[in-house]
Scaffold this motif. Sequence first.
Motif, short mmCIF file in Angstrom:
data_model
loop_
_atom_site.label_atom_id
_atom_site.label_comp_id
_atom_site.label_asym_id
_atom_site.label_seq_id
_atom_site.Cartn_x
_atom_site.Cartn_y
_atom_site.Cartn_z
N GLY A 34 0.84 -1.20 0.00
CA GLY A 34 0.00 0.00 0.00
C GLY A 34 0.87 1.24 0.00
O GLY A 34 1.95 1.26 0.59
N ILE A 40 -3.65 0.42 -3.24
CA ILE A 40 -3.17 -0.94 -2.96
C ILE A 40 -2.68 -1.52 -4.28
O ILE A 40 -3.43 -1.56 -5.26
CB ILE A 40 -4.28 -1.83 -2.38
N PRO A 64 -2.91 3.26 3.76
CA PRO A 64 -2.74 1.85 4.14
C PRO A 64 -1.36 1.57 4.72
O PRO A 64 -0.35 2.07 4.22
CB PRO A 64 -2.94 1.10 2.82
#
Length: 324
Positions: A34, A40, A64
């Motif tokens: 991420g 992602i 993330p």
Amino acid sequence: MDRSAALVPRRYVAIGGRGPEDVVADARGRVLTGLADGRILRLHGLTDAAAPRVEVLARTGGRPLGLELHPDGTLLVCDAERGLLRVDLDDGTVRVLADSVAGERLRFCSNVVALADGSVYVTVSSRRYPLDQWIGDLVEHTGTGRLLRLSPGSDTPEVLLEGLQFANGLAPSGDESFLVVAETGAYRLTRYWLTGPRAGHSEPFVADLPGMPDNIWRAGPEGPVWVSLAGPRVPPLDLLHRGTPSARRAAARLAVRAPFRPTGTIGVLAVDDDARVLHHLTRRRSGFRMVTSVCETAGHLILGSLWESGVAVCEAPAVKHPVT
């Protein structure tokens, strides 16, 4: 743990974005990560001679950090801004699993694992500092890190363990009888028992590490626990931690405003379920800085970094033996 072998990089791979903080390998040898912009990614062919392919799987809308491939084929994501997320890898759908704990917003969750019984465990690095001020927590030594458990079907995590020094990486033992938790600010790995007579208790697992442990990763029950070392030990910081709370708070206020550049010393460890160090690999004056994660695939180690705009592909050690 004084002896170490060389951490040998083979290539550095730019991936079109900054801060691949965690890296995890799937069953087909692809690597997921991420980025700071919320994407992602799935990286194909990192260990091949040809240029790797970068595939965008989803956008979390936050930042993330730790990732975990769930047995059901989805991806669990610790997002420093949005909480614990589940990502459908087929269509990129992002769903919030939990965004609060004990009446507080769940922020700065760091790493996550899913066990065979369906339970999910999550670390929270700090209750006082957000991700962009992470250095403040390490300097102040707040001890506000937590270990959480999310029961199957629940959207409300329970607090299992408090008082951790910047709780970070997380991995299960091979038989899932305990968890290994990285405490970055204490230079140690901590064991939290899930079963047996000491269930619910914690104890040091590997202490006095040569650097600051960050994300940790395990391919499966038979493999070792790989530990990334985000930076070497800093003697002045050790001294400060023995000082008064007011002195630490004052130093933290300065630290979050000061420019930061990580050192060129990087390292990784591999340990087994008996807390034996199997490998200690280091490199000084590395061009790839601040290793915050490591995973193994196709005979190579893949390194992630909160700082860099790509990943490093390194040689994996061939022989595994305890370091004494």
